[in-house]
Design a protein around this motif. Structure first.
Motif, mmCIF file in Angstrom:
data_model
loop_
_atom_site.group_PDB
_atom_site.id
_atom_site.type_symbol
_atom_site.label_atom_id
_atom_site.label_comp_id
_atom_site.label_asym_id
_atom_site.label_seq_id
_atom_site.Cartn_x
_atom_site.Cartn_y
_atom_site.Cartn_z
ATOM 1 N N GLU A 237 17.186 39.067 39.254
ATOM 2 C CA GLU A 237 17.232 40.442 39.760
ATOM 3 C C GLU A 237 18.226 40.580 40.908
ATOM 4 N N ARG A 238 18.213 39.622 41.835
ATOM 5 C CA ARG A 238 19.126 39.671 42.978
ATOM 6 C C ARG A 238 20.573 39.522 42.525
ATOM 7 N N LEU A 239 20.829 38.643 41.561
ATOM 8 C CA LEU A 239 22.196 38.481 41.055
ATOM 9 C C LEU A 239 22.695 39.776 40.440
ATOM 10 N N GLN A 240 21.837 40.444 39.668
ATOM 11 C CA GLN A 240 22.233 41.702 39.044
ATOM 12 C C GLN A 240 22.476 42.795 40.081
ATOM 13 N N ALA A 241 21.591 42.879 41.068
ATOM 14 C CA ALA A 241 21.695 43.959 42.046
ATOM 15 C C ALA A 241 22.847 43.751 43.036
ATOM 16 N N VAL A 242 22.926 42.567 43.621
ATOM 17 C CA VAL A 242 23.923 42.327 44.663
ATOM 18 C C VAL A 242 25.324 42.197 44.081
ATOM 19 N N PHE A 243 25.450 41.501 42.962
ATOM 20 C CA PHE A 243 26.770 41.282 42.374
ATOM 21 C C PHE A 243 27.125 42.325 41.316
ATOM 22 N N GLU A 244 26.224 43.274 41.088
ATOM 23 C CA GLU A 244 26.445 44.364 40.131
ATOM 24 C C GLU A 244 26.910 43.827 38.781
ATOM 25 N N MET A 245 26.081 42.982 38.197
ATOM 26 C CA MET A 245 26.416 42.394 36.901
ATOM 27 C C MET A 245 25.307 42.665 35.897
ATOM 28 N N SER A 246 25.649 42.528 34.642
ATOM 29 C CA SER A 246 24.682 42.755 33.574
ATOM 30 C C SER A 246 23.667 41.617 33.534
ATOM 31 N N LEU B 116 23.567 37.313 51.526
ATOM 32 C CA LEU B 116 23.087 35.966 51.202
ATOM 33 C C LEU B 116 21.754 35.685 51.897
ATOM 34 N N ILE B 117 21.633 36.081 53.151
ATOM 35 C CA ILE B 117 20.369 35.906 53.879
ATOM 36 C C ILE B 117 19.255 36.681 53.190
ATOM 37 N N GLN B 118 19.543 37.906 52.798
ATOM 38 C CA GLN B 118 18.544 38.745 52.130
ATOM 39 C C GLN B 118 18.136 38.147 50.789
ATOM 40 N N MET B 119 19.098 37.599 50.037
ATOM 41 C CA MET B 119 18.791 37.007 48.740
ATOM 42 C C MET B 119 17.964 35.732 48.891
ATOM 43 N N VAL B 120 18.316 34.891 49.856
ATOM 44 C CA VAL B 120 17.555 33.657 50.096
ATOM 45 C C VAL B 120 16.126 33.997 50.506
ATOM 46 N N ALA B 121 15.966 35.007 51.365
ATOM 47 C CA ALA B 121 14.620 35.409 51.797
ATOM 48 C C ALA B 121 13.812 35.942 50.612
ATOM 49 N N ALA B 122 14.448 36.698 49.734
ATOM 50 C CA ALA B 122 13.741 37.233 48.563
ATOM 51 C C ALA B 122 13.260 36.112 47.650
ATOM 52 N N VAL B 123 14.109 35.124 47.420
ATOM 53 C CA VAL B 123 13.719 33.989 46.579
ATOM 54 C C VAL B 123 12.620 33.179 47.259
ATOM 55 N N GLY B 124 12.731 32.979 48.571
ATOM 56 C CA GLY B 124 11.724 32.231 49.307
ATOM 57 C C GLY B 124 10.358 32.898 49.287
#
Length: 174
Positions: free
Chosen positions: A90-99, A143-151
């Motif tokens: 989900e984070r990869l799709q949202a932050v990097f705007e990818m399918s 990156l901080i936000q994505m790491v926190a979301a995964v954690g």
């Protein structure tokens, strides 16, 4: 009658071994397809192996190093759970705007890259350094936000290892 039973047993044995050979071939095909998928993803994201260099140095896309950092964050507690994998995608799709398909491919390659080192702490350090080198300091808040979301994906609280990764990222952003 005994000849008929012997032929029936022979046919059953042949069918059993034919089934086993097909299962082995199918398993081999799955493994080869997975290896092909990783190679295709590596080519797509511009990975090049270089002599006498760490695998993280062969990456020229900050999205790959960031995704590998997310994978290592998820693996710090013993493995990647389904919830962590879902949050990563989900984070990869949202932050990097990818399918979703591109995110799956990036996740697959990032997982391979993250496991190229026997020392996770060294790999985390290298990935943070490479991500900042390729993407600049502007990538750090995301990156901080994505790491926190995964954690937070599994238990809703951050592990000590995840907090340590976030602290390293915050030190670079100051």
């Amino acid at each position: 009658m005994h000849i008929l039973l012997a032929l029936l047993a022979l046919a059953a044995g042949a069918a059993y071994w034919l089934y086993r050979v097909r299962q082995a071939a199918d398993t081999t095909r799955v493994v080869l397809d997975a290896a092909h998928d990783v190679k295709a993803a590596a080519r797509r994201f511009g990975f090049r192996t270089r002599a006498n260099q760490h695998p993280s140095e062969g990456v020229d896309d900050p999205r790959v190093t960031a995704a590998a950092l997310l994978v290592l964050t998820a693996e710090t507690d013993g493995g990647i759970s389904k919830a962590e994998q879902t949050v990563i995608l989900e984070r990869l799709q949202a932050v990097f705007e990818m399918s979703a398909e591109a995110a799956d491919e990036l996740y697959l390659f990032a997982k391979w890259l993250a496991n190229q080192s026997t020392n996770p702490d060294d790999m985390i350090r290298r990935l943070i350094k490479r991500t900042v080198h390729l993407g600049g300091r502007d990538t750090l808040p995301d990156l901080i936000q994505m790491v926190a979301a995964v954690g937070n994906a599994d238990t809703g609280t951050l592990t000590d290892d995840t907090v340590h990764i976030i602290e390293k990222l915050k030190q670079l952003s100051n």
